[in-house]
Design an enzyme around this catalytic site. Structure first.
Site, PDB file in Angstrom:
ATOM      1  N   ASN A   1     -10.950  -2.745  -5.638  1.00  0.00           N
ATOM      2  CA  ASN A   1     -10.199  -1.799  -6.472  1.00  0.00           C
ATOM      3  C   ASN A   1     -10.814  -1.632  -7.801  1.00  0.00           C
ATOM      4  O   ASN A   1     -10.326  -0.541  -8.300  1.00  0.00           O
ATOM      5  CB  ASN A   1      -8.505  -2.122  -6.564  1.00  0.00           C
TER       6      ASN A   1
ATOM      7  N   ASP B   1       0.617  -1.153  -0.098  1.00  0.00           N
ATOM      8  CA  ASP B   1      -0.043   0.092  -0.009  1.00  0.00           C
ATOM      9  C   ASP B   1       0.935   1.265   0.046  1.00  0.00           C
ATOM     10  O   ASP B   1       2.093   1.374   0.344  1.00  0.00           O
ATOM     11  CB  ASP B   1      -0.838  -0.007   1.185  1.00  0.00           C
TER      12      ASP B   1
END
Ligand code: IPE
Ligand code: IPE
Ligand code: MG
Length: 255
Positions: A73, A25
């Site tokens: 996502n 991330d």
């Protein structure tokens, strides 16, 4: 035993985890800090992926799972999703020869059917070509969500039960785990998340039950071998109890 001529360098502190998973991330924040487009953060993030796979192989890790794209996502802007798909296809094309040469087996978890064909086809081909490799398993989580995976496993069990092939008593932890896609991987020992966020974001909820967690503020494009080895050293220093009592030898050693 190394069969492909790669030098194996052990980290300073054993034991080494059998299976490490990483929530990669912080690509967007890495780019924003530099006034660059998010796409550039993802491009540099892909370079970090190549580095970490190489490091894992050299350190002798049996299995590495990387959260590359979550089921959630897909909700990002269309252009960002398209860029991530192109990077994924480029990763498979560029790394194919090296992964095969280094004895790395590629597997995937997640809803592969939802990926565009130009990603899915070369990925599937590499899974087949690398299936016999034993030095390390690289598992890519793509269009992956742990709730989705658990739901699919429950549905598979229900389907088998409805067909009369399974009784309710056969629905054991082992039976469910075997239908999660991670069933053939070693138990998850260490889960790392970069960028300072301290949440699982729908990643490996079942597998993480007794994993050690490691959160680092480093943004994913900056993740390097030193950061990786620091996480492994942190793991090596932990006492895992699995709900039991402390090992008296460890307790004694700690005074
Ligand atoms: C991780 O970086 C990559 C993916 C989720 C695909 P992010 O894109 O989430 O970066 P931040 O969290 O916005 O910084
Ligand atoms: C998790 O990161 C997914 C991947 C790293 C692929 P996200 O950036 O999507 O997660 P949230 O939005 O911070 O929970
Ligand atoms: Mg993020």
């Amino acid at each position: 035993v190394v069969s492909s001529g790669v030098e194996v360098t052990m980290p300073a502190v054993p034991p080494l985890p059998r299976h490490v998973a990483i929530i990669m991330d912080g690509n967007g924040r890495w780019a924003a800090e530099r006034g660059l487009p998010r796409a550039e953060g993802h491009r540099r993030g892909a370079e970090a992926v190549r580095r970490v796979v190489r490091a894992a192989r050299e350190l002798g890790l049996p299995a590495l799972t990387l959260y590359a794209f979550s089921a959630q996502n897909w909700g990002r802007p269309r252009g960002e999703v398209a860029h991530l798909m192109r990077l994924l296809a480029a990763f498979v094309a560029d790394e194919r020869a090296e992964l095969l040469a280094r004895g790395i087996r590629l597997v995937t978890i997640g809803d592969l059917g939802s990926l565009p064909r130009f990603v899915r086809a070369p990925l599937a081909a590499l899974e087949v070509a690398s299936a016999g490799n034993r030095a390390m398993t690289l598992c890519l989580a793509l269009s992956y969500g742990a709730r989705e995976a658990l739901t699919a496993a429950a549905r598979a069990l229900a389907t088998e039960a409805a067909a009369g092939r399974l009784r309710p008593g056969d629905v054991t932890e082992q039976a469910l785990a075997a239908r999660l896609g991670t069933g053939a991987l070693p138990p998850l020992d260490l889960l790392i998340r970069t960028s300072g966020e301290q949440r699982l974001s729908n990643f490996l909820l079942w597998e993480a039950a007794y994993a050690e967690l490691c959160f680092t503020p480093v943004l994913w494009p900056d993740f390097d071998r030193a950061t990786f080895e620091a996480a492994l050293a942190s793991y090596a220093g932990r006492e895992r109890r699995f709900g039991l009592l402390a090992d008296p030898r460890v307790a004694g050693a700690r005074g």
